[in-house]
Every structure is written in C-alpha cells, then in structure tokens.
Design an enzyme around this catalytic site. Structure first.
Site, PDB file in Angstrom:
ATOM      1  CB  CYS A 203      30.939  46.120  43.118  1.00 50.58           C
ATOM      2  SG  CYS A 203      31.661  47.740  42.788  1.00 50.58           S
TER       3      CYS A 203
ATOM      4  CB  CYS B  66      35.109  37.415  44.397  1.00 51.77           C
ATOM      5  SG  CYS B  66      36.133  38.313  45.587  1.00 51.77           S
TER       6      CYS B  66
ATOM      7  CB  CYS C 117      28.537  43.296  42.286  1.00 50.32           C
ATOM      8  SG  CYS C 117      28.423  42.864  40.556  1.00 50.32           S
TER       9      CYS C 117
END
Length: 248
Positions: free
Chosen positions: A117, A198, A191
């Site tokens: 997150c 990511c 998230c």
C-alpha cells in the site's frame, strides 16, 4: 409444480455472469479490465455487473487513484452463504460448510506473498500480520509501501492486538525498493494508488489487487471495518495459497 431455481443458480448459470464471477474471485477489477478479460462489449458487461450488484454478490468502490474509476469486488462471504443455502434447498444433507485450510502447500516450497500500500502503515502490515497469523508462519509474507510513513498507525497496532492478539508494535514501515532483489509468488496491492506504481518482482510473480480504502483519515471504527475486510480476504486466500504447487 416444481419451484424455480434459487436466485444464485439463475444468476451464476449465465455464461457471462459466470465469467465475471470467476474473474472477480481472484481480485478486484475495473470495468474496462473485465471487458478485456471476458471479451464482451462494455454495455453487456455493465448490464451483467448490475445484475450481480443487485443480488448483493458484487460491490463497487470508487478508486482512490482516479475518482472517475470504480473497482468491482466479489463478496466471497456472500457467495459462500448463497452456495450453502442452495445446497440445503436441494437436500438438507447437501448444506455446505467451509473446509478448513490445508496446513501446508500440496507440494513444493511454501509460497511467498508481498502486500503493498502507499504508506505501509496500516492496510499492508495488517494483511501481512494476519496471513502470518492464520498460517502460523508457514507462508512467507512481507509488506512494503511506495511512500512509507515513519511508523505504523497506532490504530493498526491496536486493532491487531485487540482483535487477533497480534503485536506489531516493534515493526517499522519500509519502502518497496528495499525488496527489489527479492522474488514473490504473489504481489497483492491493497491501495489503488500503489497498484499503478508497484514494480514487478520476477516473471513468476502473480499480481492481485484488493481495492481497500485508507482508514488513516477515519476513526477507530474505520480501522475495525478495514481490518475485518482484510481478514476476510486473507482467509479466502488461504485455500488458494495452500493448493498451489510452488517450485523451488
């Protein structure tokens, strides 16, 4: 005169709705992603999603990354309840009960899971702690953030301690970059913002998204609700992890 099939059977029996249920069972998706996954026009996908939402099987949540987007989520608890009720309607002996997770993977090494997150101060450390707790450490798990906070949110520490007897008070958030050399079998973003940034963690890494709101701006009840949702998702993840063969 025979009664009509249960509503769950009628809904799930449609090929497009079954495909949507199958895709959403693995993680949360935006409508355009579902259009690509089921290879159907958007208006048709939206129609069937409305049917599933009307039955309470699918919910939506506005994206925290782009408010014009929404993520669709399959309520696995509701599905389990509907399946159990359907079996019981056919015959009392067919009432389904959830099977306990296997104590270890079918073969190979234990899977390695990363939760992410933005701040790594609430959602992802809660998920990391709960997966480690539910598997008694048999699944290797970690968490990190794209913009880690200085410390864990006190409410995240509290809810894990009070609800699950887990102490994470000594843990500190960390950056995704610190794990760049590691390889993970599953990378689960909690998230909407971190999903967009990511990094990859190897060609065998499977990315999954759980669209969960940030409780940091809310009160104690917000953390309780988020922790309960994460716990439900983690428990439904366990049979998937335990059934996977992960090669060394």
């Amino acid at each position: 005169m025979a009664s009509s099939p249960p509503s769950f059977v009628q809904l799930a029996a449609h090929p497009i709705r079954w495909r949507l249920l199958t895709e959403l069972a693995t993680g949360d998706h935006r409508v355009r992603e579902l259009v690509d996954l089921v290879a159907q026009p958007q208006n048709l996908v939206s129609y069937h999603l409305r049917q599933l939402r009307g039955a309470g099987l699918v919910t939506t949540r506005r994206s925290s990354f782009d408010a014009r987007d929404s993520y669709y989520h399959l309520d696995l608890e509701r599905c389990a309840q509907a399946l159990a009720e359907t079996g019981a309607l056919l015959h009392p002996a067919l009432r389904l009960a959830p099977a306990p997770p296997s104590p270890a993977p079918a073969s190979g090494r234990p899977p390695v899971v990363l939760f992410t997150c933005t701040g790594n101060s609430a959602r992802s450390p809660i998920a990391e702690a709960l997966l480690r707790h539910h598997t008694a450490g048999r699944v290797e798990t970690a968490s990190a953030g794209s913009h880690p906070r200085a410390r864990l949110h006190p409410e995240a520490v509290r809810v894990l301690r009070e609800r699950h007897g887990i102490d994470v008070s000594g843990r500190r958030p960390r950056h995704l970059d610190t794990l760049s050399s590691r390889r993970f079998d599953y990378v689960i973003s909690l998230c909407d913002k971190v999903r967009e940034v990511c990094p990859g963690f190897g060609p065998r890494s499977r990315k999954v998204h759980w669209s969960i709101p940030d409780p940091a701006g809310g009160d104690q009840l917000a953390f309780d609700r988020v922790a309960a949702e994460i716990d439900s998702r983690v428990r439904h993840l366990l049979p998937v992890l335990m059934s996977q063969e992960v090669l060394p």
